[in-house]
Enzyme design. Structure first.
Site, short mmCIF file in Angstrom:
data_model
loop_
_atom_site.label_atom_id
_atom_site.label_comp_id
_atom_site.label_asym_id
_atom_site.label_seq_id
_atom_site.Cartn_x
_atom_site.Cartn_y
_atom_site.Cartn_z
N CYS A 25 0.82 -1.22 0.00
CA CYS A 25 0.00 0.00 0.00
C CYS A 25 0.85 1.27 0.00
CB CYS A 25 -0.97 0.00 1.18
SG CYS A 25 -2.28 -1.23 0.98
N HIS A 65 -12.83 9.85 -8.54
CA HIS A 65 -11.81 9.93 -9.59
C HIS A 65 -10.71 10.93 -9.25
CE1 HIS A 65 -14.70 7.47 -11.72
NE2 HIS A 65 -13.70 7.11 -12.51
N GLU A 125 -12.55 0.34 2.01
CA GLU A 125 -11.59 0.46 0.91
C GLU A 125 -11.49 -0.84 0.13
OE1 GLU A 125 -7.05 -0.16 2.07
OE2 GLU A 125 -7.90 1.63 2.96
#
Length: 138
Positions: A25, A65, A125
């Protein structure tokens, strides 16, 4: 005084990375984020609405986005040359985003003259991982 609770679920796509994380990550990557929000407040006398669901959708939609990076991330300045970057005061974890989104919703509700506030928020997530914050209001 009557308090009512409403619920809204919103999805957004965004990229982030965790500069203080040891593991994959640390690299720039994306998610389809899922945000669940529980709002408590007094329904408007005229409309009967606690908070317009579109207000929640609008706040969460600001992340859609987007690239979300820690303000200390050296990558932020580079990407900013090509694409807007949302910067956060720490690594943009689901935990941090839960608090940030809740604050933004509360501020928007107050701006609209509503007493509605976030009672609980979950920021997913992935399909199996979320952070949850709950608030006790007086």
């Amino acid at each position: 005084m009557m308090t009512t609770r409403i619920y809204k679920e919103v999805f957004f796509e965004a990229t982030h990375r965790l500069i203080h994380y040891q593991g994959k990550c640390f690299r720039l990557h994306g998610h389809q984020w899922r945000v669940e929000v529980w709002i408590e407040g007094t329904p408007d006398e005229r409309t009967g609405i606690v908070l317009d669901y579109n207000t929640i959708k609008e706040v969460v939609g600001r992340f859609d986005h987007q690239v979300i990076l820690n303000e200390a991330d050296p990558m932020a300045e580079c990407i900013e040359k090509f694409h807007p970057v949302i910067t956060t005061s720490g690594d943009p974890t689901s935990e941090l985003l839960a608090g940030l989104i809740a604050e933004m919703i509360d501020a928007m509700a107050a701006q609209q003259g509503s007493d509605a506030r976030v009672a609980k928020i979950r920021v997913w997530e992935s399909a199996s991982s979320y952070a949850e914050r709950t608030y006790v209001r007086q």
